[in-house]
Design an enzyme around this catalytic site. Sequence first.
Site, PDB file in Angstrom:
ATOM      1  N   ASP A 162       0.823  -1.223   0.000  1.00  0.00           N
ATOM      2  CA  ASP A 162       0.000   0.000   0.000  1.00  0.00           C
ATOM      3  C   ASP A 162       0.851   1.265   0.000  1.00  0.00           C
ATOM      4  OD1 ASP A 162      -2.326  -1.669   0.322  1.00  0.00           O
ATOM      5  OD2 ASP A 162      -1.885  -1.759   2.466  1.00  0.00           O
TER       6      ASP A 162
ATOM      7  N   HIS B 169      -3.470  -1.890  -6.820  1.00  0.00           N
ATOM      8  CA  HIS B 169      -2.657  -0.706  -7.084  1.00  0.00           C
ATOM      9  C   HIS B 169      -3.574   0.366  -7.656  1.00  0.00           C
ATOM     10  CE1 HIS B 169       1.392  -3.088  -7.428  1.00  0.00           C
ATOM     11  NE2 HIS B 169       0.890  -3.035  -6.208  1.00  0.00           N
TER      12      HIS B 169
END
Length: 418
Positions: free
Chosen positions: A13, A41
């Site tokens: 992340d 993503h």
Amino acid sequence: MSSIVVVGANWGDEGKGRIVDYLAGGASASIRFQGGNNAGHTVVNDFGTFKLHQLPSGVFNPDCIAVLGPGMVISPAPLTEELAEVKAAGVNVKMCISDRATLCLPLHAIEDTLEEERLGDGAYGSTRQGIAPAYGDRVMKKGILVGWLKQPEVLLERIKFMLDWKLPQLKALYPSFEFSQTAEEMTEWLLEVSAPWQDAICNVTEPLKALQAQDKGLLFEAQLGAGRDLVFGEYPWTTSSNVTAAYAGIGSGLPALRPERVIAVAKSFSSSVGTGTLITAMAEQDNFREAANEYGAVTGRPRDMGYFDAVATRNGVELQAATEVALTKIDCLSGMTDLKICVAYDGEHCENPIWPQTATLAPIYEQLEAWDEDITGCRTFESLPLAAQKYVLRIEELMGVPVKMVSVGPERDQMINR
């Protein structure tokens, strides 16, 4: 453009997708080399906002081949849906999918969910997409290869072989388990759901070697980060594959790869989703999480929020053999009154502060000057408030490699190159 590997320095992340999307304009191929549908993503560009799970983030460059490498486990139905989503946005996708990649089946997701439920409070924090069982089957030599989609007779034979081995075990371990789909039905479903991308299945090594021979730019992308690596991460709360840059060549189909640049992406603060340790966790984090929009891209789970952990991040930078750091979301720190960096740990075994964190450790903080200005419009390092510049420079000093990219927002042009 040289061969560039983009990897995570933390627990995932970190913003790797936006870095890959930013760099993809100069690449001839964008390659995912591990993982599957278990992480997302987020990419924001002229086509819109996307949460990619299996397609590499360079897919939005029409001149760039999107490669799904042999190190991946591929969930067929979600891939078809993801492909349709980006095509609907007007993206012309040129894709190569490795025939040596492993299929992640709905049965694997069921197995993943049953095991998390069995573990209860000791669960690993899986996204329950079936990634670990799919990789496990590959290791046990029972996996279903993507290339067999082009050989239906072999596909049916190998599915029968896998089911004969797997179903009795699942029923014995999980009494509530029921599965009625036959090998023939599973084969038929797989052939149907994969039809939109079957023509892209190939030995991806060949087109990549051809691009290498022409000295074209190759962009390699990992999911998650060093803290989730199967070997070097916070075991057992890891992913089920190798997320380090050292695996980029093997997982992409170019085992002899020698990348010129390895970019370790790190957030300007710490965040983690799932099970594990976040030593720098903030006491009050709800407001900051909301402001920074820190929720899992796959599950929507709230991420645990913390101050920048220079010890863990330096460890991640070293594990990735990074040549540079890309620092993301520094704009989210504007207005934070209590701005600090963890520069060391205190506690038993703190002299060996690597994952897994088996000891109780406490952060030792260094206080830094905060800033209030909105920096989302800054495009040069010098235009940042002096306090923000000092924050970046202190992180650079602690990492031991240069911070060459600083993002001040999710858009492509909100990137400062140093």
